[in-house]
Design a protein around this motif. Structure first.
Motif, PDB file in Angstrom:
ATOM      1  N   TYR A   1      11.261  -6.439   0.091  1.00  0.00           N
ATOM      2  CA  TYR A   1       9.965  -6.535  -0.585  1.00  0.00           C
ATOM      3  C   TYR A   1      10.111  -6.119  -2.053  1.00  0.00           C
ATOM      4  O   TYR A   1       9.588  -6.798  -2.949  1.00  0.00           O
ATOM      5  CB  TYR A   1       8.922  -5.655   0.117  1.00  0.00           C
ATOM      6  N   VAL A   2      10.810  -5.022  -2.301  1.00  0.00           N
ATOM      7  CA  VAL A   2      10.999  -4.555  -3.679  1.00  0.00           C
ATOM      8  C   VAL A   2      11.794  -5.585  -4.476  1.00  0.00           C
ATOM      9  O   VAL A   2      11.470  -5.869  -5.637  1.00  0.00           O
ATOM     10  CB  VAL A   2      11.674  -3.166  -3.708  1.00  0.00           C
ATOM     11  N   ASP A   3      12.811  -6.188  -3.871  1.00  0.00           N
ATOM     12  CA  ASP A   3      13.584  -7.228  -4.557  1.00  0.00           C
ATOM     13  C   ASP A   3      12.700  -8.406  -4.955  1.00  0.00           C
ATOM     14  O   ASP A   3      12.903  -9.009  -6.012  1.00  0.00           O
ATOM     15  CB  ASP A   3      14.726  -7.737  -3.669  1.00  0.00           C
ATOM     16  N   GLN A   4      11.733  -8.730  -4.121  1.00  0.00           N
ATOM     17  CA  GLN A   4      10.843  -9.867  -4.380  1.00  0.00           C
ATOM     18  C   GLN A   4       9.652  -9.507  -5.276  1.00  0.00           C
ATOM     19  O   GLN A   4       8.953 -10.398  -5.749  1.00  0.00           O
ATOM     20  CB  GLN A   4      10.310 -10.432  -3.046  1.00  0.00           C
ATOM     21  N   HIS A   5       9.407  -8.223  -5.480  1.00  0.00           N
ATOM     22  CA  HIS A   5       8.268  -7.754  -6.283  1.00  0.00           C
ATOM     23  C   HIS A   5       8.776  -6.747  -7.314  1.00  0.00           C
ATOM     24  O   HIS A   5       8.682  -5.529  -7.109  1.00  0.00           O
ATOM     25  CB  HIS A   5       7.204  -7.136  -5.379  1.00  0.00           C
ATOM     26  N   PRO A   6       9.333  -7.244  -8.415  1.00  0.00           N
ATOM     27  CA  PRO A   6       9.993  -6.362  -9.390  1.00  0.00           C
ATOM     28  C   PRO A   6       9.073  -5.306 -10.025  1.00  0.00           C
ATOM     29  O   PRO A   6       9.578  -4.360 -10.622  1.00  0.00           O
ATOM     30  CB  PRO A   6      10.546  -7.332 -10.440  1.00  0.00           C
ATOM     31  N   GLN A   7       7.775  -5.451  -9.871  1.00  0.00           N
ATOM     32  CA  GLN A   7       6.872  -4.427 -10.412  1.00  0.00           C
ATOM     33  C   GLN A   7       7.055  -3.076  -9.705  1.00  0.00           C
ATOM     34  O   GLN A   7       6.578  -2.056 -10.183  1.00  0.00           O
ATOM     35  CB  GLN A   7       5.408  -4.879 -10.362  1.00  0.00           C
ATOM     36  N   TYR A   8       7.773  -3.076  -8.587  1.00  0.00           N
ATOM     37  CA  TYR A   8       8.045  -1.827  -7.868  1.00  0.00           C
ATOM     38  C   TYR A   8       9.481  -1.332  -8.057  1.00  0.00           C
ATOM     39  O   TYR A   8       9.838  -0.268  -7.551  1.00  0.00           O
ATOM     40  CB  TYR A   8       7.755  -2.007  -6.372  1.00  0.00           C
ATOM     41  N   ALA A   9      10.294  -2.069  -8.762  1.00  0.00           N
ATOM     42  CA  ALA A   9      11.714  -1.716  -8.919  1.00  0.00           C
ATOM     43  C   ALA A   9      11.902  -0.346  -9.570  1.00  0.00           C
ATOM     44  O   ALA A   9      12.867   0.364  -9.258  1.00  0.00           O
ATOM     45  CB  ALA A   9      12.446  -2.790  -9.717  1.00  0.00           C
TER      46      ALA A   9
ATOM     47  N   ARG B   1       0.837  -1.208   0.000  1.00  0.00           N
ATOM     48  CA  ARG B   1       0.000   0.000   0.000  1.00  0.00           C
ATOM     49  C   ARG B   1       0.872   1.257   0.000  1.00  0.00           C
ATOM     50  O   ARG B   1       0.560   2.236  -0.675  1.00  0.00           O
ATOM     51  CB  ARG B   1      -0.929  -0.007   1.214  1.00  0.00           C
ATOM     52  N   VAL B   2       1.966   1.235   0.749  1.00  0.00           N
ATOM     53  CA  VAL B   2       2.874   2.379   0.780  1.00  0.00           C
ATOM     54  C   VAL B   2       3.505   2.591  -0.596  1.00  0.00           C
ATOM     55  O   VAL B   2       3.566   3.718  -1.100  1.00  0.00           O
ATOM     56  CB  VAL B   2       3.957   2.196   1.867  1.00  0.00           C
ATOM     57  N   LEU B   3       3.955   1.516  -1.230  1.00  0.00           N
ATOM     58  CA  LEU B   3       4.581   1.649  -2.548  1.00  0.00           C
ATOM     59  C   LEU B   3       3.578   2.136  -3.590  1.00  0.00           C
ATOM     60  O   LEU B   3       3.942   2.909  -4.484  1.00  0.00           O
ATOM     61  CB  LEU B   3       5.219   0.331  -2.965  1.00  0.00           C
ATOM     62  N   ASP B   4       2.337   1.717  -3.480  1.00  0.00           N
ATOM     63  CA  ASP B   4       1.300   2.239  -4.381  1.00  0.00           C
ATOM     64  C   ASP B   4       1.131   3.749  -4.166  1.00  0.00           C
ATOM     65  O   ASP B   4       0.956   4.506  -5.119  1.00  0.00           O
ATOM     66  CB  ASP B   4      -0.019   1.504  -4.173  1.00  0.00           C
ATOM     67  N   HIS B   5       1.201   4.176  -2.920  1.00  0.00           N
ATOM     68  CA  HIS B   5       1.132   5.607  -2.609  1.00  0.00           C
ATOM     69  C   HIS B   5       2.326   6.347  -3.231  1.00  0.00           C
ATOM     70  O   HIS B   5       2.155   7.411  -3.832  1.00  0.00           O
ATOM     71  CB  HIS B   5       1.111   5.809  -1.086  1.00  0.00           C
ATOM     72  N   VAL B   6       3.507   5.783  -3.074  1.00  0.00           N
ATOM     73  CA  VAL B   6       4.715   6.401  -3.643  1.00  0.00           C
ATOM     74  C   VAL B   6       4.543   6.557  -5.155  1.00  0.00           C
ATOM     75  O   VAL B   6       4.857   7.604  -5.722  1.00  0.00           O
ATOM     76  CB  VAL B   6       5.979   5.579  -3.292  1.00  0.00           C
TER      77      VAL B   6
END
Length: 104
Positions: free
Chosen positions: A79-87, A57-62
């Motif tokens: 978390y970002v390493d494991q979820h590359p859609q946020y890289a 939720r925080v990354l979606d806000h960012v």
């Protein structure tokens, strides 16, 4: 059911389960960087995926704010390493504000 609340004045996101606060993510904003400082989940609520839900939720806000992420918190970095859609949110080392040389 978990609920995430942003308390901008405190520079903190809170996660609650059934009205009880069980976790938080503290941050700072400097220049155009969202600096994730610390994530914490009550150990009694561990293993339920609440930390991941909070960080997502925080990354979606960012993403919606257009800020660049500086993941000084190791949980957020992992978390970002494991979820590359946020890289793509992560600021390059040269784009980080002074004093924000944390993990990437």
């Amino acid at each position: 059911m978990a609920e995430v609340e942003h308390t901008a004045d405190a520079r903190r996101f809170l996660i609650s389960v059934d009205g009880r606060q069980v976790g938080l993510l503290d941050y700072q904003v400097r220049d155009d960087a969202f600096i994730a400082l610390h994530t914490e989940i009550d150990p009694a609520y561990g293993g339920r995926g609440l930390g991941g839900e909070l960080v997502e939720r925080v990354l979606d806000h960012v993403r919606t704010t257009g800020l660049r992420l500086v993941p000084e918190c190791s949980f957020v970095a992992h978390y970002v390493d494991q979820h590359p859609q946020y890289a793509d949110l992560v600021a390059s080392p040269t784009d980080r504000p002074s004093g924000a040389e944390g993990v990437s």
